[in-house]
Design an enzyme around this catalytic site. Structure first.
Site, PDB file in Angstrom:
ATOM      1  N   ASP A  33       5.654  -4.924  16.573  1.00  0.00           N
ATOM      2  CA  ASP A  33       4.101  -5.476  16.946  1.00  0.00           C
ATOM      3  C   ASP A  33       3.355  -5.422  17.083  1.00  0.00           C
ATOM      4  O   ASP A  33       2.030  -4.946  17.764  1.00  0.00           O
ATOM      5  CB  ASP A  33       4.432  -5.886  18.500  1.00  0.00           C
ATOM      6  CG  ASP A  33       4.089  -6.998  19.287  1.00  0.00           C
ATOM      7  OD1 ASP A  33       3.464  -7.323  18.583  1.00  0.00           O
ATOM      8  OD2 ASP A  33       4.259  -6.782  20.784  1.00  0.00           O
ATOM      9  N   ARG A  86      -4.018 -11.611  12.486  1.00  0.00           N
ATOM     10  CA  ARG A  86      -5.492 -11.512  12.894  1.00  0.00           C
ATOM     11  C   ARG A  86      -6.097 -13.251  12.646  1.00  0.00           C
ATOM     12  O   ARG A  86      -7.349 -12.731  12.273  1.00  0.00           O
ATOM     13  CB  ARG A  86      -6.464 -11.083  12.892  1.00  0.00           C
ATOM     14  CG  ARG A  86      -5.158  -9.196  14.102  1.00  0.00           C
ATOM     15  CD  ARG A  86      -4.866 -10.403  15.359  1.00  0.00           C
ATOM     16  NE  ARG A  86      -4.850  -8.613  15.862  1.00  0.00           N
ATOM     17  CZ  ARG A  86      -3.637  -8.565  16.917  1.00  0.00           C
ATOM     18  NH1 ARG A  86      -3.407 -10.249  16.874  1.00  0.00           N
ATOM     19  NH2 ARG A  86      -3.751  -8.093  18.422  1.00  0.00           N
ATOM     20  N   HIS A 100      10.258  -7.911  20.726  1.00  0.00           N
ATOM     21  CA  HIS A 100      10.319  -6.602  21.728  1.00  0.00           C
ATOM     22  C   HIS A 100      10.464  -6.231  23.191  1.00  0.00           C
ATOM     23  O   HIS A 100      10.361  -6.644  24.364  1.00  0.00           O
ATOM     24  CB  HIS A 100       8.721  -6.693  21.848  1.00  0.00           C
ATOM     25  CG  HIS A 100       7.960  -7.525  22.610  1.00  0.00           C
ATOM     26  ND1 HIS A 100       8.173  -8.252  23.150  1.00  0.00           N
ATOM     27  CD2 HIS A 100       6.984  -8.484  21.945  1.00  0.00           C
ATOM     28  CE1 HIS A 100       7.428  -9.409  23.674  1.00  0.00           C
ATOM     29  NE2 HIS A 100       6.282  -9.274  22.544  1.00  0.00           N
ATOM     30  N   HIS A 159       8.218 -14.969  23.598  1.00  0.00           N
ATOM     31  CA  HIS A 159       7.933 -13.205  23.920  1.00  0.00           C
ATOM     32  C   HIS A 159       8.606 -13.744  25.627  1.00  0.00           C
ATOM     33  O   HIS A 159       8.072 -14.424  25.426  1.00  0.00           O
ATOM     34  CB  HIS A 159       6.282 -13.127  23.641  1.00  0.00           C
ATOM     35  CG  HIS A 159       5.636 -12.225  24.776  1.00  0.00           C
ATOM     36  ND1 HIS A 159       5.049 -11.476  24.589  1.00  0.00           N
ATOM     37  CD2 HIS A 159       5.370 -12.405  26.195  1.00  0.00           C
ATOM     38  CE1 HIS A 159       3.841 -11.512  25.234  1.00  0.00           C
ATOM     39  NE2 HIS A 159       4.186 -12.228  26.082  1.00  0.00           N
TER      40      HIS A 159
HETATM   41  C1  NCD Z   1      -0.200  -9.262  21.166  1.00  0.00           C
HETATM   42  C2  NCD Z   1      -1.778  -9.172  20.629  1.00  0.00           C
HETATM   43  O1  NCD Z   1      -2.365  -8.030  20.458  1.00  0.00           O
HETATM   44  O2  NCD Z   1      -1.381 -10.264  19.328  1.00  0.00           O
HETATM   45  N1  NCD Z   1      -0.214  -7.849  21.838  1.00  0.00           N
HETATM   46  C3  NCD Z   1       0.521  -6.929  22.768  1.00  0.00           C
HETATM   47  O3  NCD Z   1       0.434  -6.223  23.132  1.00  0.00           O
HETATM   48  N2  NCD Z   1       1.436  -7.050  21.986  1.00  0.00           N
HETATM   49  C4  NCD Z   1      -0.364  -9.988  22.034  1.00  0.00           C
HETATM   50  C5  NCD Z   1       1.276  -9.886  23.033  1.00  0.00           C
HETATM   51  O4  NCD Z   1       1.836  -9.557  22.557  1.00  0.00           O
HETATM   52  O5  NCD Z   1       0.366 -10.454  24.114  1.00  0.00           O
HETATM   53 ZN    ZN Z   2       4.785 -10.335  22.633  1.00  0.00          ZN
HETATM   54 ZN    ZN Z   3       3.275  -9.763  19.071  1.00  0.00          ZN
HETATM   55 ZN    ZN Z   4       2.110 -13.744  28.074  1.00  0.00          ZN
END
Ligand code: NCD
Ligand code: ZN
Ligand code: ZN
Ligand code: ZN
Length: 396
Positions: free
Chosen positions: A279, A60, A211, A174
């Site tokens: 993730d 972040r 994922h 993704h």
């Molecule tokens: C991810 C995030 O919060 O950065 N969240 C998630 O559920 N994996 C973004 C995403 O991949 O949608």
């Molecule tokens: Zn993702």
């Molecule tokens: Zn992610």
């Molecule tokens: Zn998307």
């Protein structure tokens, strides 16, 4: 430092001698090699493994430091047994250039608890179409991704694969067709997985699927691998642990059905799955209430995977260690990491496999506590993490 009285993944007694950041010697009964003034660490009752490497992590910075910052992210990683993470670019601003990525990696290096690779976006600022920045990316950038925003336009993605073939860049995808996900989240993953696998094979560009969560996607990966496509994939601990009947929690991709979990486990046994990646997606309580997708994962990954895969499914610990360390190191091209061998980096994790522990979301080192495992009893507790021969985390 000499780590004494541990056992290895096969349960055999082992000491590890670390000098100048590397593993100097490995074997039972190394005490005679100790030099005056060298530290010892008693690891009786612990299993020593190469430290974990996370292919998929959100810290972040910049832009959303209230969810996680480099310091808290580093501490969460160390507490989870990780010494290296691959960071996603869905920051604010989006990581779209090498200079910003390098500056961030240097900051992480200064903190000293965990190494990092910062990935760069496939399209500039995730706009879905601009690829100009890829042409000027320096050689040092080897991994690009659109995590959280699959590239929807097939022509754009095809051009990205063509460019990445020339530049020896790996695309981490993704796979989600966002026009389909509002009404069929399974088809949304499967169809974009198949498209990206096809492009990888067509252009002979390395593709890493993030994922993977459905039977359809894992079977498509198996078929592509069988044909020799340059493809790797990861699964997350939460897609192995939860199903939509056991958890109501927003995450992308969503938790699936028991049959999908079975397919992921089969994929692990068959060697189709290359890695387990967290993730790790920290969010504040307020953002979760507003519908933010994702959960923190660094500090529960080993416990969840050891309990599910080794204790419940009978997977050998060495196989889990390959999924969490050796294979991710290879995918990221990290020489000297992910292995226990003389001359390798002294990046180690000491785990307790015998005693159950209870996940407490308030005891996490992450800044965010969006942890649906809260209260769950797991086996496999990280007791110490060592990076470059120095202790980065130790639990009492
Ligand atoms: C991810 C995030 O919060 O950065 N969240 C998630 O559920 N994996 C973004 C995403 O991949 O949608
Ligand atoms: Zn993702
Ligand atoms: Zn992610
Ligand atoms: Zn998307």
């Amino acid at each position: 430092m000499l780590i004494q009285n541990a056992v290895n993944a096969a349960g055999q007694p082992i000491d590890v001698l670390c000098r100048t950041g590397k593993i100097a010697a490995l074997g039972a009964g190394l005490a005679p090699l100790l030099l005056p003034g060298e530290e010892t660490l008693d690891a009786a009752g612990r299993t020593v493994l190469p430290a974990f490497i996370d292919l998929h992590c959100h810290w972040r910075t910049p832009g959303y430091e209230y969810k996680e910052d480099l310091e808290t992210g580093s501490r969460a990683a160390a507490a989870g047994g990780y010494t290296f993470v691959n960071l996603m670019p869905n920051t604010n601003p989006v990581m779209s250039d090498a200079a910003a990525a390098h500056a961030l990696m240097e900051k992480v290096e200064t903190i000293g608890l965990c190494g990092a690779n910062q990935t760069v976006s496939i399209t500039e600022n995730f706009d879905g179409h601009t690829l100009d920045h890829l042409k000027t990316l320096p050689e040092s950038v080897k991994y690009i991704t659109e995590d959280g925003h699959g590239v929807q336009n097939a022509a754009v993605m095809a051009k990205a694969f063509a460019i990445c073939h020339e530049k020896h860049i790996t695309i981490m995808s993704h796979a989600e067709d966002s026009d389909i996900s509002p009404w069929d989240y399974r088809l949304a993953e499967d169809i974009e997985t198949v498209r990206n696998l096809y492009l990888s094979e067509y252009y002979q560009t390395r593709l890493h699927l993030c994922h993977v969560s459905t039977r359809g996607a894992i079977e498509a990966v198996a078929a592509a691998k069988y044909r020799g496509a340059p493809v790797t994939c990861e699964v997350t601990p939460h897609h192995l642990w939860f199903t939509k009947d056991t958890l109501d929690y927003r995450v992308n991709p969503p938790v699936r059905e028991a049959d999908d979990v079975a397919a992921l486990v089969e994929g692990i046994r068959a060697g189709i799955v290359d890695a387990i990646a967290t993730d790790h997606a920290p969010h504040s309580e307020e953002d979760k209430l507003k519908g933010a997708a994702g959960m923190v994962g660094l500090e529960t990954a080993f416990g969840v995977c050891y309990t599910k895969l080794c204790r419940q499914e009978g997977l050998p610990l060495a196989a889990l260690s390959a999924l969490m360390s050796t294979n991710p190191a290879e995918i990221l091209g990290l020489l000297g990491k992910g292995t226990l061998a003389p001359g390798a980096d002294a990046d180690l994790v000491l785990v307790d496999l015998a005693h159950p522990w209870r996940v407490d979301k308030n005891a996490l080192h992450s800044k965010s506590h969006n942890c649906p495992y809260d209260g769950t009893t797991l086996y496999g507790k990280v007791r110490a993490t060592i990076k470059g021969g120095k202790i980065t985390y130790r639990a009492e």
